[in-house]
Design an enzyme around this catalytic site. Structure first.
Site, PDB file in Angstrom:
ATOM      1  CG  ASP A  36     137.928  51.687  80.328  1.00 29.40           C
ATOM      2  OD1 ASP A  36     137.232  50.678  80.117  1.00 29.40           O
ATOM      3  OD2 ASP A  36     137.518  52.855  80.142  1.00 29.40           O
ATOM      4  CG  ASP A 256     132.187  24.305  97.452  1.00 33.74           C
ATOM      5  OD1 ASP A 256     132.176  25.244  98.278  1.00 33.74           O
ATOM      6  OD2 ASP A 256     133.161  23.551  97.288  1.00 33.74           O
ATOM      7  CG  ASP A 267     135.028  26.374 101.373  1.00 32.49           C
ATOM      8  OD1 ASP A 267     134.099  26.071 100.601  1.00 32.49           O
ATOM      9  OD2 ASP A 267     136.181  25.900 101.277  1.00 32.49           O
ATOM     10  CG  HIS A 350     140.811  24.113 102.439  1.00 29.66           C
ATOM     11  ND1 HIS A 350     140.298  25.311 102.835  1.00 29.66           N
ATOM     12  CD2 HIS A 350     139.838  23.535 101.688  1.00 29.66           C
ATOM     13  CE1 HIS A 350     139.085  25.463 102.316  1.00 29.66           C
ATOM     14  NE2 HIS A 350     138.768  24.393 101.633  1.00 29.66           N
ATOM     15  CG  HIS A 357     142.066  26.644  99.174  1.00 28.02           C
ATOM     16  ND1 HIS A 357     142.204  26.193  97.890  1.00 28.02           N
ATOM     17  CD2 HIS A 357     140.841  26.207  99.565  1.00 28.02           C
ATOM     18  CE1 HIS A 357     141.125  25.523  97.527  1.00 28.02           C
ATOM     19  NE2 HIS A 357     140.275  25.528  98.526  1.00 28.02           N
ATOM     20  CD  GLU A 380     136.605  20.937 101.141  1.00 28.56           C
ATOM     21  OE1 GLU A 380     136.023  20.915 100.043  1.00 28.56           O
ATOM     22  OE2 GLU A 380     137.346  21.846 101.528  1.00 28.56           O
ATOM     23  CE1 TYR A 384     132.104  15.515  94.572  1.00 25.45           C
ATOM     24  CE2 TYR A 384     133.998  14.253  95.366  1.00 25.45           C
ATOM     25  CZ  TYR A 384     133.152  15.349  95.469  1.00 25.45           C
ATOM     26  OH  TYR A 384     133.364  16.263  96.464  1.00 25.45           O
ATOM     27  NE  ARG A 402     132.857  19.948  97.772  1.00 19.30           N
ATOM     28  CZ  ARG A 402     132.819  19.971  96.453  1.00 19.30           C
ATOM     29  NH1 ARG A 402     133.039  18.867  95.760  1.00 19.30           N
ATOM     30  NH2 ARG A 402     132.543  21.087  95.807  1.00 19.30           N
ATOM     31  CD  GLU A 404     133.958  23.139 101.866  1.00 20.06           C
ATOM     32  OE1 GLU A 404     133.312  23.380 100.829  1.00 20.06           O
ATOM     33  OE2 GLU A 404     135.162  23.438 102.004  1.00 20.06           O
TER      34      GLU A 404
HETATM   35  N1  GLY Z   1     135.318  25.892  97.594  1.00 18.04           N
HETATM   36  C1  GLY Z   1     136.643  25.477  97.525  1.00 18.04           C
HETATM   37  C2  GLY Z   1     136.894  24.373  98.446  1.00 18.04           C
HETATM   38  O1  GLY Z   1     135.982  23.754  98.934  1.00 18.04           O
HETATM   39  O2  GLY Z   1     138.004  24.103  98.773  1.00 18.04           O
HETATM   40 MN    MN Z   2     136.802  23.932 100.952  1.00 20.44          MN
HETATM   41 MN    MN Z   3     134.061  24.571  99.241  1.00 21.35          MN
END
Ligand code: GLY
Ligand code: MN
Ligand code: MN
Length: 435
Positions: A36, A256, A267, A350, A357, A380, A384, A402, A404
């Protein structure tokens, strides 16, 4: 966002829909987490964009030219007993007073009222296929009207995908949306700084995650997606969200994490050394990604197409991989054959907005979309090198980087909304080693 913003959007959409059209949007359903207990409620982004109304069990109707008011809402009725348990409700009166509805009814009356609103409309603008239960109800109301056609009632005979109009609107951010997104990026950038300051060997990934949650909540924000906090080789798992391991001296940490403020997402990814100093290899790899990211950001200009930042990043990454001895050959050939994908397997960004997104087409027909002022996107790139990668010297194994940022297309230079999160390696080291 204030009522004027929501009103402006509704008017813009209604101009596009025109007379004879009607738009119908249900709120997001509540979702059970276990037994619940429900997941935290998050309004549907399209519904929020047009109404700003945060409650479940609501339906918004836009009927251009309707004499008794063009913006009609159905919502939960006031109920003192339920409100004691589940929280306050606006009720139909509150929806008119505080959310700009011209007309509002209890959701329990929708079966009696909605068919009347659909009557004699030609086109229904609706996002079919997202909410199976509501799809069925809507078809039921239409069928009810069809059945009544012998009495002179005409049922709508055309369904139009609402997304085309609405999602193109959402792609272009207004001044107030940009202001909110800038705040969301600032809060998340502050959290990345906090993590850099706090980080040291021996802590766990979840303790670093906790710094983000604290920083977000103290600014009335929540996470915009599950934070990725990956130390060492965990950084090579793109959607690593366990965040359970201990951070080791000599490893890199990839984070991230972004927040959602007033439904708008940030993001941001940063990668830094757990102990506050890059090793030579880490720094070399990091600088390739940073150079690629800066080259990609520089392509975020009006008139360039959607894929130009990605193409710029791929060129710089590939050149860097050759320089580091991770790839052999010539840049054009390696790019053409996609050889860089061994180390860079995702795209460079994106759209960003109400959804992390975000909605909006990346192509128009066969062609990449041209960037225009007001669009916001992430940039971004990453590299890797999973442990055990064949043909790669061991010293590179288990490194993932990475970087971003959230970038607004302006008439001039790209506007990096997340610029407060340091990414220059010397600046990161200074920050991490400051007393
Ligand atoms: N955190 C999701 C992306 O970087 O697209
Ligand atoms: Mn992203
Ligand atoms: Mn991200």
């Amino acid at each position: 966002m204030n009522n004027r913003d929501f009103g402006r959007r509704r008017r813009q959409l209604m101009r596009m829909i025109g007379k004879g059209g009607i738009a119908i949007l249900p709120s997001a359903p509540t979702r059970t987490r276990n037994r619940d207990v429900e997941h935290a409620y998050r309004q549907d982004s399209d519904f929020h964009y047009l109404t700003g109304f945060p409650e479940p069990e609501a339906v918004a109707v836009l009927a251009p030219g309707r004499a008794h008011g063009e913006f009609v809402m159905f919502c939960r009725d006031r109920d003192p007993e339920r409100e004691t348990w589940d929280g306050r409700r606006a009720g139909p009166e509150g929806v008119v007073k505080d959310f700009g509805a011209d007309d509002a009814f209890p959701i329990s009356d929708i079966d009696d009222i909605l068919p009347g609103l659909l009557e004699n409309c030609e086109r229904v603008y609706y996002a079919m296929g997202l909410n199976a239960e509501f799809d069925q109800r809507l078809l039921g109301w239409i069928n009810q009207l069809r059945a009544a056609s012998k009495n002179g009632v005409t049922a709508p005979n055309e369904f139009v995908a609402l997304d085309h109009l609405l999602h193109d609107m959402r792609l272009f951010k207004s001044r107030s949306e940009i202001a909110t997104m800038r705040k969301a990026a600032k809060i998340a950038a502050g959290a990345h700084v906090r993590a850099m300051r706090h980080c040291r060997p021996g802590l766990t990934e979840y303790e670093i995650e906790a710094e983000f949650l604290h920083e977000f909540r103290r600014h009335d924000a929540t996470v915009s997606y599950q934070p990725i906090v990956g130390g060492g080789e965990n950084a090579c798992i793109l959607h690593y969200v366990e965040n359970r391991d201990r951070l080791k001296e000599g490893d890199l940490l990839l984070i991230d994490a972004g927040c959602e403020l007033e439904c708008y997402a940030s993001d941001i990814t940063r990668t830094f050394p757990v102990s506050g100093r890059f090793t030579d290899e880490q720094r070399a790899l990091y600088e390739v990604v940073l150079e690629a990211q800066l080259a990609a950001i520089d392509k975020v200009r009006p008139g360039n197409h959607w894929n130009e930042p990605h193409e710029a990043a791929v060129r710089v990454l590939t050149r860097g991989l050759i320089r580091l001895g991770l790839l052999k050959g010539r840049v054009p050939t390696l790019v053409k054959n996609g050889d860089y994908r061994r180390f860079y397997m995702h795209r460079t960004g994106h759209w960003l907005g109400l959804d992390v997104h975000d909605v909006g087409d990346y192509k128009v027909g066969e062609e990449w979309r041209i960037l225009e002022p007001g669009m916001v996107l992430t940039v971004e790139p990453g590299l890797y090198i999973a442990p055990g990668t064949r043909g790669v010297a061991k010293k590179w194994w288990g490194m993932g980087v990475r970087i971003e940022d959230d970038v607004l297309v302006t008439r001039d230079a790209p506007d990096v909304l997340s610029r407060d999160a340091p990414k220059d390696p010397a600046e990161i080291e200074r920050l991490m080693n400051a007393a």
